[in-house]
Design a protein around this motif. Structure first.
Motif, PDB file in Angstrom:
ATOM      1  N   LEU A 150      42.839  56.672 -13.648  1.00  0.00           N
ATOM      2  CA  LEU A 150      43.623  56.965 -12.547  1.00  0.00           C
ATOM      3  C   LEU A 150      44.467  57.856 -12.606  1.00  0.00           C
ATOM      4  CD1 LEU A 150      45.898  54.107 -11.244  1.00  0.00           C
ATOM      5  CD2 LEU A 150      45.034  53.925 -13.672  1.00  0.00           C
ATOM      6  N   ILE A 175      48.245  58.740 -12.695  1.00  0.00           N
ATOM      7  CA  ILE A 175      49.476  57.795 -12.200  1.00  0.00           C
ATOM      8  C   ILE A 175      50.321  58.929 -11.653  1.00  0.00           C
ATOM      9  CG2 ILE A 175      51.328  56.664 -13.203  1.00  0.00           C
ATOM     10  CD1 ILE A 175      49.204  55.511 -15.048  1.00  0.00           C
ATOM     11  N   LEU A 197      49.461  59.917  -8.210  1.00  0.00           N
ATOM     12  CA  LEU A 197      50.089  58.401  -7.273  1.00  0.00           C
ATOM     13  C   LEU A 197      51.456  58.532  -6.946  1.00  0.00           C
ATOM     14  CD1 LEU A 197      49.324  55.539  -6.222  1.00  0.00           C
ATOM     15  CD2 LEU A 197      49.675  55.037  -8.756  1.00  0.00           C
ATOM     16  N   PRO A 235      56.898  44.729  -9.245  1.00  0.00           N
ATOM     17  CA  PRO A 235      55.611  44.777  -8.732  1.00  0.00           C
ATOM     18  C   PRO A 235      55.429  45.063  -7.441  1.00  0.00           C
ATOM     19  CG  PRO A 235      56.113  42.554 -10.108  1.00  0.00           C
ATOM     20  CD  PRO A 235      57.441  43.456  -9.997  1.00  0.00           C
ATOM     21  N   PHE A 258      54.741  48.808  -6.674  1.00  0.00           N
ATOM     22  CA  PHE A 258      53.208  49.105  -6.828  1.00  0.00           C
ATOM     23  C   PHE A 258      52.248  48.315  -6.038  1.00  0.00           C
ATOM     24  CE2 PHE A 258      54.588  48.287 -11.420  1.00  0.00           C
ATOM     25  CZ  PHE A 258      54.805  49.609 -11.683  1.00  0.00           C
ATOM     26  N   ARG A 259      52.836  47.486  -5.296  1.00  0.00           N
ATOM     27  CA  ARG A 259      52.038  46.686  -4.263  1.00  0.00           C
ATOM     28  C   ARG A 259      52.028  47.511  -3.053  1.00  0.00           C
ATOM     29  NH1 ARG A 259      54.594  41.956  -3.503  1.00  0.00           N
ATOM     30  NH2 ARG A 259      53.509  41.166  -5.634  1.00  0.00           N
ATOM     31  N   ILE A 282      50.137  50.766  -3.622  1.00  0.00           N
ATOM     32  CA  ILE A 282      48.611  50.761  -3.650  1.00  0.00           C
ATOM     33  C   ILE A 282      47.996  50.159  -2.137  1.00  0.00           C
ATOM     34  CG2 ILE A 282      46.736  49.283  -4.622  1.00  0.00           C
ATOM     35  CD1 ILE A 282      48.244  49.275  -7.184  1.00  0.00           C
ATOM     36  N   GLN A 283      48.991  49.207  -1.691  1.00  0.00           N
ATOM     37  CA  GLN A 283      48.512  49.039  -0.053  1.00  0.00           C
ATOM     38  C   GLN A 283      48.536  50.399   0.736  1.00  0.00           C
ATOM     39  OE1 GLN A 283      51.361  46.238   1.354  1.00  0.00           O
ATOM     40  NE2 GLN A 283      50.173  44.401   0.156  1.00  0.00           N
ATOM     41  N   LEU A 297      45.186  52.124  -0.274  1.00  0.00           N
ATOM     42  CA  LEU A 297      44.240  51.364   0.328  1.00  0.00           C
ATOM     43  C   LEU A 297      44.209  51.742   1.733  1.00  0.00           C
ATOM     44  CD1 LEU A 297      44.135  48.332  -1.821  1.00  0.00           C
ATOM     45  CD2 LEU A 297      42.580  50.235  -1.881  1.00  0.00           C
ATOM     46  N   GLY A 298      45.181  51.673   2.635  1.00  0.00           N
ATOM     47  CA  GLY A 298      45.400  52.015   3.900  1.00  0.00           C
ATOM     48  C   GLY A 298      45.077  53.569   4.286  1.00  0.00           C
ATOM     49  N   ASP A 303      39.297  54.908   2.469  1.00  0.00           N
ATOM     50  CA  ASP A 303      38.365  53.578   2.141  1.00  0.00           C
ATOM     51  C   ASP A 303      38.097  53.424   0.650  1.00  0.00           C
ATOM     52  OD1 ASP A 303      36.478  54.305   5.123  1.00  0.00           O
ATOM     53  OD2 ASP A 303      38.223  53.152   4.873  1.00  0.00           O
ATOM     54  N   SER A 315      38.984  51.805  -3.134  1.00  0.00           N
ATOM     55  CA  SER A 315      40.165  51.719  -4.148  1.00  0.00           C
ATOM     56  C   SER A 315      40.420  53.006  -4.704  1.00  0.00           C
ATOM     57  CB  SER A 315      40.016  50.692  -4.947  1.00  0.00           C
ATOM     58  OG  SER A 315      39.026  50.694  -5.806  1.00  0.00           O
ATOM     59  N   MET A 332      41.754  56.119  -6.039  1.00  0.00           N
ATOM     60  CA  MET A 332      43.037  56.810  -6.316  1.00  0.00           C
ATOM     61  C   MET A 332      42.678  58.445  -6.148  1.00  0.00           C
ATOM     62  SD  MET A 332      45.287  54.430  -6.549  1.00  0.00           S
ATOM     63  CE  MET A 332      45.405  52.698  -6.765  1.00  0.00           C
ATOM     64  N   ARG A 367      38.942  45.244   5.587  1.00  0.00           N
ATOM     65  CA  ARG A 367      39.307  45.099   4.415  1.00  0.00           C
ATOM     66  C   ARG A 367      40.007  44.191   3.913  1.00  0.00           C
ATOM     67  NH1 ARG A 367      39.855  50.557   5.565  1.00  0.00           N
ATOM     68  NH2 ARG A 367      42.041  50.275   6.121  1.00  0.00           N
ATOM     69  N   PRO A 407      44.966  42.797  -0.869  1.00  0.00           N
ATOM     70  CA  PRO A 407      44.928  42.879  -2.395  1.00  0.00           C
ATOM     71  C   PRO A 407      45.109  41.457  -2.928  1.00  0.00           C
ATOM     72  CG  PRO A 407      46.998  44.046  -1.746  1.00  0.00           C
ATOM     73  CD  PRO A 407      46.138  43.698  -0.429  1.00  0.00           C
ATOM     74  N   THR A 431      49.775  38.306  -6.941  1.00  0.00           N
ATOM     75  CA  THR A 431      50.372  38.927  -7.818  1.00  0.00           C
ATOM     76  C   THR A 431      50.242  37.826  -9.040  1.00  0.00           C
ATOM     77  OG1 THR A 431      52.535  38.007  -7.561  1.00  0.00           O
ATOM     78  CG2 THR A 431      52.046  40.153  -7.013  1.00  0.00           C
ATOM     79  N   SER A 434      62.084  41.411 -12.677  1.00  0.00           N
ATOM     80  CA  SER A 434      62.207  42.598 -11.991  1.00  0.00           C
ATOM     81  C   SER A 434      63.194  43.437 -11.888  1.00  0.00           C
ATOM     82  CB  SER A 434      61.713  42.024 -10.456  1.00  0.00           C
ATOM     83  OG  SER A 434      62.742  41.403 -10.075  1.00  0.00           O
ATOM     84  N   ASP A 455      50.502  45.208 -14.431  1.00  0.00           N
ATOM     85  CA  ASP A 455      50.586  44.824 -13.015  1.00  0.00           C
ATOM     86  C   ASP A 455      49.915  45.823 -12.265  1.00  0.00           C
ATOM     87  OD1 ASP A 455      51.863  42.492 -13.837  1.00  0.00           O
ATOM     88  OD2 ASP A 455      53.997  43.416 -13.362  1.00  0.00           O
ATOM     89  N   LEU A 456      50.342  47.347 -12.697  1.00  0.00           N
ATOM     90  CA  LEU A 456      49.472  48.462 -11.873  1.00  0.00           C
ATOM     91  C   LEU A 456      48.205  48.342 -11.934  1.00  0.00           C
ATOM     92  CD1 LEU A 456      50.036  51.155 -10.338  1.00  0.00           C
ATOM     93  CD2 LEU A 456      50.228  52.236 -12.682  1.00  0.00           C
ATOM     94  N   PHE A 457      47.651  48.276 -13.364  1.00  0.00           N
ATOM     95  CA  PHE A 457      46.282  48.158 -13.425  1.00  0.00           C
ATOM     96  C   PHE A 457      45.547  46.864 -13.009  1.00  0.00           C
ATOM     97  CE2 PHE A 457      47.168  51.048 -17.276  1.00  0.00           C
ATOM     98  CZ  PHE A 457      47.179  52.124 -16.557  1.00  0.00           C
ATOM     99  N   TYR A 510      46.366  45.503 -10.186  1.00  0.00           N
ATOM    100  CA  TYR A 510      46.335  45.755  -8.662  1.00  0.00           C
ATOM    101  C   TYR A 510      45.152  46.545  -8.209  1.00  0.00           C
ATOM    102  CZ  TYR A 510      50.645  43.290  -8.390  1.00  0.00           C
ATOM    103  OH  TYR A 510      51.990  42.711  -8.533  1.00  0.00           O
ATOM    104  N   GLN A 511      44.778  47.500  -9.151  1.00  0.00           N
ATOM    105  CA  GLN A 511      43.838  48.444  -8.609  1.00  0.00           C
ATOM    106  C   GLN A 511      42.655  47.906  -8.186  1.00  0.00           C
ATOM    107  OE1 GLN A 511      42.663  50.889 -11.933  1.00  0.00           O
ATOM    108  NE2 GLN A 511      41.259  52.224 -10.564  1.00  0.00           N
TER     109      GLN A 511
END
Lengths: 428, 202
Positions: A324, A326, A329, A374, A377-378, A381-382, A385-386, A389, A391, A393, B5, B8, B11, B22, B197-199, B201-202
């Motif tokens: 991917l 990075i 991203l 985290p 990242f969330r 990635i959300q 993903l939004g 379509d 996952s 990247m 969908r 995700p 965690t 964090s 954590d990043l990988f 979530y993928q």
């Protein structure tokens, strides 16, 4: 000849030699009556007691340099020997009588060694000679007894009936026989003897403060404010010298030599670095002992090393999905989320190529604070993903950052900045 | 037809929340303040990601784990100051391992190419073992531990074994190296945790 007769003859001849050399006339009757009887156990105890009282009295009243130096040098190191025959004090017949073990201490505590206390009396010259020889202090006599008595113990033990000249013992430098060269100087070695005569030093001047420099070398102050003839200029110079030196109070120079100073510096270094480690290790601020703190540090290092192994196992299981981008991203979502810090996992787009400088400083916000966050990242990635379509990247650098990268590296494509496995393995 | 969908996955739990937190919460002790610490973190991430990008995809998991761990330690050593004894020790281990690997590969290639074995040299005929260029004896490699000093606690030997290159140090410099090694280890753990954590979530 019987023992009592020889002792009687010795005491009579010693008593007849006059008050300047030995025993005064009014004590003759006591000693003659004490030694005239037949020797028995009680008589021998009485002889010892009389000799003790005689030694104390002679030390208190007639402190001539011959008598005191002979007594101090004749005593063995442990204080349990016999008197050596010294001319003018005792003859050879009394060599077997023991001396009191606390004689030197009593002689040192007596007032005539103060250096000028009895200067007006008939024995003031002898007192001043003692003051010149031993620095005018009681501790000088004690040092002299330690040095000379230890060095000459074999000589006195071997030939007890030989004569020892008292000038050899009393004269000369007291630190020249058997003492090390790093010994602290006495004040009168610096000032001179004429100032010692005019000064009235107290008897406990051995507890003087030692002014040591930063390197640990020992130096006594060149001027002491002891005499009456000194004015304000001497006070000012002594105060200026006190301001120059670090004031270290030490007993007999033991804490100011180079080894002690080096050990002190080493202990300070160790305590400083232990404080640094105490700040680094969590939960170690409540620990007081060094051993417990060291255990905490060891446990923390071991836990971090185990975490590196555990995370490398997790990365090894995740590693096939490492294909991917990075860089793409982060650069794309920096434009979309301007509040997100640029290096959310610890690196920024210009870090992968350090020569790449961003021309628009508004693109990059923050620093390396959100290294392991985290939530960032969330959100990223959300958003990805939004936007699309699946996952998948993005593999392209769009926006103004791609223009900057193409300006900096014209031959580089957008795929060259991505992290993907290459064909050659990692060589350690 | 658009399928819904799913959100995700949640965690994963943190293996050690006291160490890896964090943001700046896990970054205590004054580390991360100033530009030098930020540059060190940048270099650490750069070296580690470059090492990760070179790993074969077809490598088995056990060997990949060992390779990633070695990559983590070597990137720590490269990002740290070269004056540090622990970084020099780690880089020396990396170089020794690489030279041993290269010599082993060269020996395999020579064995494949040469059909007939060469005539034994007189030294090998006498039974004398010839040490190769990259190979060092165990006696030369092992640093003798210094004599235990006066204020040194007995647990310092365990710390010497944990910190790389700490075998020949005195106690005060060992504590300083331990502090710097702790900072680098903690930054490396945070970087690896962020990547995991990043990988995941993928």
């Amino acid at each position: 000849m019987d023992m009592s007769e020889s002792s009687e003859k010795g005491m009579e001849s010693n008593a007849s030699s006059g008050p300047g050399n030995g025993i005064p006339v009014e004590w003759q009757s006591q000693f003659s009556s004490a030694f005239a009887c037949q020797p028995s156990v009680a008589a021998q105890h009485q002889q010892h007691a009389m000799m003790d009282s005689f030694a104390a009295a002679s030390a208190g009243l007639w402190a001539s340099s011959d008598v005191v130096s002979a007594m101090s040098s004749a005593a063995p190191p442990r204080g349990a020997g016999f008197l050596a025959p010294v001319p003018g004090f005792l003859q050879q017949g009394l060599g077997h009588f023991p001396v009191d073990s606390g004689f030197i201490e009593r002689a040192a505590r007596s007032t005539c060694f103060g250096g000028g206390m009895m200067a007006g009396g008939p024995y003031g010259a002898a007192d001043q000679a003692m003051g010149d020889a031993f620095g005018g202090t009681a501790e000088g006599l004690m040092d002299h007894h330690r040095n000379v008595g230890n060095d000459k113990a074999e000589e006195f033990a071997g030939n007890g009936h030989d004569e020892v000249p008292s000038s050899e013992v009393a004269g000369g430098d007291c630190s020249s026989k058997g003492s090390d060269s790093k010994k602290r100087r006495r004040p009168n070695e610096v000032m001179g003897t004429d100032q010692v005569h005019s000064s009235n030093l107290p008897s406990d001047s051995a507890n003087e403060s030692v002014h040591s420099k930063d390197k640990g070398e020992e130096s006594s102050p060149a001027t002491t404010n002891g005499g009456k003839s000194k004015g304000k200029g001497a006070k000012e110079t002594s105060e200026s010298q006190k301001e120059e030196y670090i004031h270290v109070r030490a007993r007999r120079g033991q804490a100011t030599n180079s080894h002690s100073l080096a050990e002190r510096l080493r202990r300070e270094k160790i305590s400083e670095r232990m404080k640094l480690l105490q700040d680094l290790v969590p939960g170690c601020s409540k620990v007081t002992g060094k051993a417990v703190m060291l255990d905490e540090i060891i446990n923390y290092v071991q836990s971090l090393q185990r975490q590196v192994e555990f995370l490398s196992m997790k990365l090894a299981t995740v590693n096939p999905r490492l294909d991917l981008n990075i860089e793409g991203l982060l650069s794309k979502d920096l434009l979309r989320f301007p509040g997100v810090p640029s290096s959310s996992i610890g690196f920024s787009p210009e870090m992968m190529h350090p020569q790449l400088q961003l021309s628009q400083p508004g693109l990059i916000h923050g620093g390396t604070a959100g290294m392991a966050n985290p939530d960032v990242f969330r959100r990223i990635i959300q958003a990805q993903l939004g936007a699309k379509d699946g996952s998948q990247m993005p593999h392209s650098l769009n926006g103004s950052f791609s223009d900057v990268s193409q300006m900096a590296y014209p031959s580089l494509g957008s795929q060259d900045l991505s992290i993907r496995p290459s064909q050659d393995g990692f060589q350690m | 037809m658009d399928a819904k969908r799913t959100p995700p996955p949640p965690t994963p739990p943190n293996p050690n929340p006291s160490v890896i937190g964090s943001g700046a919460a896990a970054d205590g002790g004054g580390f991360g303040r100033g530009e030098a610490a930020a540059a060190t973190k940048h270099m650490l991430a750069f070296h580690f990601l470059r090492a990760l990008s070179r790993i074969h995809r077809a490598t088995p998991v056990t060997r990949r784990t060992r390779t990633i761990r070695r990559a983590a330690y070597s990137s720590m050593a490269r990002a740290a100051s070269p004056r540090r004894a622990w970084s020099r020790a780690l880089l020396g281990q990396v170089r020794a391992r690489r030279s041993r690997t290269l010599m082993r590969r060269a020996a395999v290639l020579v064995r494949r190419r040469v059909v007939a074995a060469p005539a034994p040299s007189p030294a090998s005929a006498r039974g004398v073992r010839i040490i190769a260029a990259g190979e060092t004896s165990a006696a030369a490699r092992a640093v003798p531990p210094p004599p235990r000093q006066q204020g040194e606690p007995p647990r310092a030997e365990a710390l010497r074994r944990l910190v790389p290159g700490g075998a020949g140090m005195e106690y005060s410099s060992l504590l300083e190296e331990t502090a710097d090694y702790l900072r680098s280890l903690r930054a490396q753990v945070q970087l690896m945790q962020g990547l995991v954590d990043l990988f995941s979530y993928q």
